[in-house]
Design a protein around this motif. Structure first.
Motif, PDB file in Angstrom:
ATOM      1  N   UNK A 120     -13.703  10.725  30.370  1.00 49.04           N
ATOM      2  CA  UNK A 120     -15.046  10.819  29.792  1.00 49.04           C
ATOM      3  C   UNK A 120     -15.908   9.655  30.278  1.00 49.04           C
ATOM      4  N   UNK A 121     -17.222   9.948  30.312  1.00 47.01           N
ATOM      5  CA  UNK A 121     -18.141   8.860  30.657  1.00 47.01           C
ATOM      6  C   UNK A 121     -18.827   8.404  29.384  1.00 47.01           C
ATOM      7  N   UNK A 122     -18.777   7.054  29.163  1.00 48.71           N
ATOM      8  CA  UNK A 122     -19.423   6.479  27.985  1.00 48.71           C
ATOM      9  C   UNK A 122     -20.433   5.466  28.516  1.00 48.71           C
ATOM     10  N   UNK A 132     -13.649   6.406  30.833  1.00 50.45           N
ATOM     11  CA  UNK A 132     -12.433   6.156  30.058  1.00 50.45           C
ATOM     12  C   UNK A 132     -11.501   7.362  30.128  1.00 50.45           C
ATOM     13  N   UNK A 133     -10.240   7.062  29.812  1.00 50.19           N
ATOM     14  CA  UNK A 133      -9.256   8.135  29.693  1.00 50.19           C
ATOM     15  C   UNK A 133      -8.930   8.272  28.210  1.00 50.19           C
ATOM     16  N   UNK A 134      -8.996   9.488  27.719  1.00 51.66           N
ATOM     17  CA  UNK A 134      -8.639   9.703  26.313  1.00 51.66           C
ATOM     18  C   UNK A 134      -7.590  10.809  26.238  1.00 51.66           C
ATOM     19  N   UNK A 151     -19.238   6.498  19.604  1.00 48.27           N
ATOM     20  CA  UNK A 151     -20.209   6.692  20.694  1.00 48.27           C
ATOM     21  C   UNK A 151     -20.144   8.115  21.248  1.00 48.27           C
ATOM     22  N   UNK A 152     -21.241   8.493  21.899  1.00 52.04           N
ATOM     23  CA  UNK A 152     -21.273   9.788  22.580  1.00 52.04           C
ATOM     24  C   UNK A 152     -20.538   9.646  23.912  1.00 52.04           C
ATOM     25  N   UNK A 153     -19.609  10.594  24.162  1.00 52.86           N
ATOM     26  CA  UNK A 153     -18.873  10.566  25.433  1.00 52.86           C
ATOM     27  C   UNK A 153     -19.074  11.900  26.140  1.00 52.86           C
ATOM     28  N   UNK A 154     -19.272  11.848  27.449  1.00 48.04           N
ATOM     29  CA  UNK A 154     -19.532  13.065  28.230  1.00 48.04           C
ATOM     30  C   UNK A 154     -18.247  13.416  28.985  1.00 48.04           C
ATOM     31  N   UNK A 155     -17.717  14.621  28.700  1.00 47.50           N
ATOM     32  CA  UNK A 155     -16.416  14.980  29.285  1.00 47.50           C
ATOM     33  C   UNK A 155     -16.605  15.355  30.759  1.00 47.50           C
ATOM     34  N   UNK A 156     -15.876  14.651  31.644  1.00 46.66           N
ATOM     35  CA  UNK A 156     -16.007  14.873  33.088  1.00 46.66           C
ATOM     36  C   UNK A 156     -14.894  15.738  33.645  1.00 46.66           C
TER      37      UNK A 156
END
Ligand code: MSP
Length: 639
Positions: free
Chosen positions: A566-568, A573-575, A545-550
């Motif tokens: 990141x926002x999915x 989520x935390x990566x 999936x595309x994740x947007x780094x916050x």
């Protein structure tokens, strides 16, 4: 030596003076080596010879190069001219004069010539607009452009509108045309004579010979207007004359002038220069000799094309003399030639190691075995011996003619044909068989002596091309190291009998062609290592999936890890990702990256990672995070 005031028997040869915007490359080396060979030949022939080379140090191109190097022009030109000089010195180029256009003596002669032409009314002030190529440092016509770019470059011309001083060049067009028509040898080979005649069929216009100092401060000020500097070609061409004037040699060597250039600068030398000379009242040069280009990958070798090969690297690898031999043998004067390193190696092996070096080696070996290493006397000459002698004694005149006709490759080939005859002569006469029969001692002497003379004559004629090896060859034959003359190639008794030979190292070691080919081949890329095949069903189990780094921060306990928020889509989520050495937090925040979204969460050094970022990694460990080439909402699935 002729009377200094007598120009007959004198021979003055010049290379172009090279721009100091880049270090010397093979193209510059070729013309310089060529003129070195030609002047050595004329010295051998007994002509009163002078060889001039040098550097062209003014102009926009050089000023630009200095600016790019971050130094003032004088510091810059001092540095690069030194590179040219030391390259020629280390290549053993025997120039008599080295001119720099920043020499005060040259500047003074340029100003004198300008003043003379100005006083005679052939210079006027006017406005001009035209297309200027900085690379060639001249205005070009639309016709000369190649696909809209300057000839020999990938740069478009600049439109220039300027008030300058002009030289009334057009006025001299009829005179120049008639002069070239009346002197078929003035510009040669013929194709370049025709090229100049074609230029002269249409108006050539007047030549803008100054630049406003406010725009181009790097140049020689006009003597009557300090606000203008001399156009670089007007300054540069005069070098050929100014050097002789400065040295007091103009009566001795002018007009016995032979200019050697490549075809890129035919117009300045074939049109500007003769008309300038005429206007200044200086006699015209004797010959303009124009050669073709050395091409690499079918393009002219040059610094700007990035395919230039440093001459010093090659001559170090193959030796000066072999390199010179290749350049002279593999280009027909006037035509282009392709430069391949393998070509040098092949020439070394076939002509130099096999034909010439081997003949010397075998001969010295046989002398060692059969005559105690001493040069024997001739016995009576039979028809075969005479045929060999005549083949060699005819060479001096043949080679001399070839040089006069600019057929340098043919001159060399003439000598090599004779060398091959000498090899065949040895094979036919079988000295090893003669040596077994004491009754054949005189015949054996004739055969060995004939080959010694053949080698000696070849060494004299090849000396202009290979000065070091020619002398080395004679040294191995035990001959005195006296300067050779062409007459030495006209006698068959130049190696005195009883001379003890001094065999040494092979003259030309063979090049290992296979090793060379292997070294030049691109290293083959190792095959990719593939994992086990998966089915589409296996693949469908993975969720990308595309994740947007916050937000990004370093992992509190690990050096190489970053913790990304990141926002999915609706989820946050935390990566944890091992990319800290490759990205700063600022480079990541705001990016849309691709993650594996259904990877079972794991704790990495105490922080739970809820997915994995995809990244590409090369063999050296360089890393690039996978992003999308257009905006997609976070949470979108990647398949
Ligand atoms: N500064 C001017 C010449 C002024 S002479 C009054 C100039 N300089 S240059 O550095 O560009 O040198 C051009 C010359 O270099 C050519 O005419 C030729 O002698 C030599 N060559 C440069 N590249 C070459 C090849 N690829 N092949 C053969 N010769 C080449 O123009």
């Amino acid at each position: 030596m002729p009377d200094p005031s007598d120009a007959r028997g004198s021979y003055y040869a010049t290379t172009p003076i090279f721009y100091v915007n880049a270090a010397p490359h093979i193209g510059h080396a070729y013309t310089t080596i060529l003129v070195d060979v030609v002047t050595r030949f004329h010295r051998l022939r007994g002509d009163d010879t002078y060889f001039l080379t040098g550097t062209d140090e003014h102009g926009e191109k050089v000023a630009k190069a200095a600016a790019a190097a971050g130094v003032d022009p004088q510091t810059y030109v001092d540095r690069v001219t030194g590179q040219f000089r030391s390259t020629w010195d280390s290549m053993g180029i025997a120039y008599d004069g080295f001119i720099r256009t920043t020499d005060p003596a040259h500047k003074k002669v340029v100003q004198d010539v300008l003043q003379r032409v100005y006083d005679s009314g052939d210079i006027f002030y006017g406005e001009y607009s035209g297309l200027y190529c900085v690379g060639a440092e001249r205005f070009v016509t639309e016709k000369e452009l190649v696909d809209g770019c300057c000839p020999d470059s990938d740069d478009p011309p600049e439109l220039r509108v300027e008030a300058n001083y002009f030289f009334r060049m057009e006025k001299y067009r009829p005179w120049l045309r008639e002069t070239i028509e009346a002197n078929p040898d003035l510009i040669r080979p013929e194709r370049y004579r025709n090229e100049v005649l074609a230029m002269l069929r249409e108006p050539i216009g007047d030549l803008s010979i100054s630049r406003p100092r406010a725009r181009v401060p790097w140049g020689i000020p006009l003597p009557w207007d300090e606000e203008h500097v001399t156009y670089v070609w007007f300054d540069a061409l005069i070098n050929y004359w100014s050097h002789l004037v400065t040295e007091g040699l103009e009566r001795r060597y002018w007009p016995a002038v032979n200019h050697f250039i490549a075809k890129d600068i035919v117009k300045p030398h074939g049109v500007f220069w003769p008309t300038m000379l005429k206007a200044a009242g200086i006699p015209l040069y004797a010959h303009l000799n124009v050669h073709g280009y050395w091409l690499a990958d079918e393009r002219k070798m040059s610094k700007s094309l990035g395919n230039a090969i440093k001459p010093l690297d090659l001559q170090e690898k193959y030796g000066h003399d072999a390199f010179r031999y290749f350049l002279l043998r593999d280009m027909s004067f006037g035509l282009d030639a392709s430069f391949h390193e393998a070509g040098i190696a092949e020439r070394v092996n076939s002509d130099l190691a096999n034909d010439l070096g081997n003949l010397l080696h075998r001969t010295l070996g046989m002398l060692g075995r059969y005559t105690g290493g001493v040069i024997p006397a001739f016995g009576e000459l039979g028809p075969d011996d005479e045929a060999l002698r005549d083949a060699f004694l005819g060479l001096a005149d043949a080679v001399s003619r070839r040089f006069d006709e600019l057929q340098f490759d043919r001159a060399i080939e003439d000598v090599m044909v004779a060398v091959r005859k000498a090899n065949k002569y040895v094979a036919d006469q079988q000295p090893w068989a003669l040596a077994k029969d004491p009754a054949q001692a005189a015949k054996l002497g004739t055969v060995l002596r004939s080959v010694v003379e053949a080698l000696r004559v070849a060494s004299v004629l090849l000396e202009p091309v290979m000065p070091t090896k020619a002398r080395e060859l004679r040294a191995q034959l035990g001959l005195a190291d006296a300067p050779a003359t062409l007459d030495d190639a006209r006698r068959w008794d130049g190696a005195p009998e009883g001379t003890a030979t001094r065999p040494g190292e092979p003259l030309f070691p063979r090049v290992d062609l296979e090793a060379l080919a292997a070294a030049m081949a691109e290293p083959a890329a190792p095959p990719l290592e593939h994992k086990d095949e998966v089915t589409i069903d296996d693949f469908a189990k993975l969720e990308f999936r595309v994740a947007h780094v916050q937000h990004v921060e370093p992992h509190p306990k690990a050096d190489k890890l970053l913790v990304l928020t990141v926002r999915v889509g609706p989820e946050t989520r935390t990566i944890v990702s091992g990319i800290k050495q490759h990205y700063t937090p600022e480079q990541l925040i705001g990016k849309r990256v691709v993650i594996v979204a259904n990877l079972k969460p794991v704790k990495l050094r105490g922080v739970e990672s809820q997915g994995m970022i995809l990244a590409a990694e090369d063999a050296d460990g360089n890393l690039a995070v996978a992003t999308l080439d257009r905006d997609m909402p976070d949470g979108a699935e990647v398949r």
